[in-house]
Scaffold this motif. Structure first.
Motif, PDB file in Angstrom:
ATOM      1  N   UNK A  50      21.732   3.323   8.107  1.00 39.14           N
ATOM      2  CA  UNK A  50      22.183   2.748   9.373  1.00 39.14           C
ATOM      3  C   UNK A  50      21.909   1.255   9.330  1.00 39.14           C
ATOM      4  N   UNK A  51      22.920   0.452   9.637  1.00 40.64           N
ATOM      5  CA  UNK A  51      22.783  -1.001   9.609  1.00 40.64           C
ATOM      6  C   UNK A  51      22.994  -1.576  10.998  1.00 40.64           C
ATOM      7  N   UNK A  52      22.453  -2.733  11.208  1.00 40.89           N
ATOM      8  CA  UNK A  52      22.650  -3.420  12.484  1.00 40.89           C
ATOM      9  C   UNK A  52      24.008  -4.099  12.494  1.00 40.89           C
ATOM     10  N   UNK A  53      24.605  -4.151  13.655  1.00 43.06           N
ATOM     11  CA  UNK A  53      25.899  -4.828  13.771  1.00 43.06           C
ATOM     12  C   UNK A  53      25.774  -6.300  13.450  1.00 43.06           C
ATOM     13  N   UNK A  54      24.625  -6.879  13.779  1.00 45.55           N
ATOM     14  CA  UNK A  54      24.452  -8.309  13.539  1.00 45.55           C
ATOM     15  C   UNK A  54      24.310  -8.632  12.057  1.00 45.55           C
ATOM     16  N   UNK A  55      24.071  -7.609  11.239  1.00 46.72           N
ATOM     17  CA  UNK A  55      23.906  -7.839   9.790  1.00 46.72           C
ATOM     18  C   UNK A  55      25.227  -8.131   9.117  1.00 46.72           C
ATOM     19  N   UNK A  56      26.316  -7.857   9.789  1.00 45.04           N
ATOM     20  CA  UNK A  56      27.626  -8.082   9.201  1.00 45.04           C
ATOM     21  C   UNK A  56      28.007  -6.945   8.246  1.00 45.04           C
TER      22      UNK A  56
END
Length: 60
Positions: A50-56
């Motif tokens: 799961x990645x953060x949206x802000x990480x691109x």
């Protein structure tokens, strides 16, 4: 001895300072423990992909 230096309300004053120190210490401990729990949850999510949206987005 110290209570006597503060007058007839010395015990009340010292008790208030003691309770304030206890509450502030408890809040600081709670913040530290909660921060570690949040960091652990974020690390677990990152391990699952799961990645953060802000990480691109990763380039394809």
């Amino acid at each position: 001895m110290l209570g006597g230096m503060l007058g007839e309300h010395g015990f009340f004053i010292l008790a208030c300072y003691g309770m304030s120190a206890l509450v502030l210490g408890a809040l600081a401990l709670w913040i530290v423990i909660d921060g570690r729990l949040v960091r652990r949850r974020l690390d677990e999510l990152e391990l699952r992909g799961v990645r953060r949206r802000s990480a691109g987005r990763e380039p394809s």
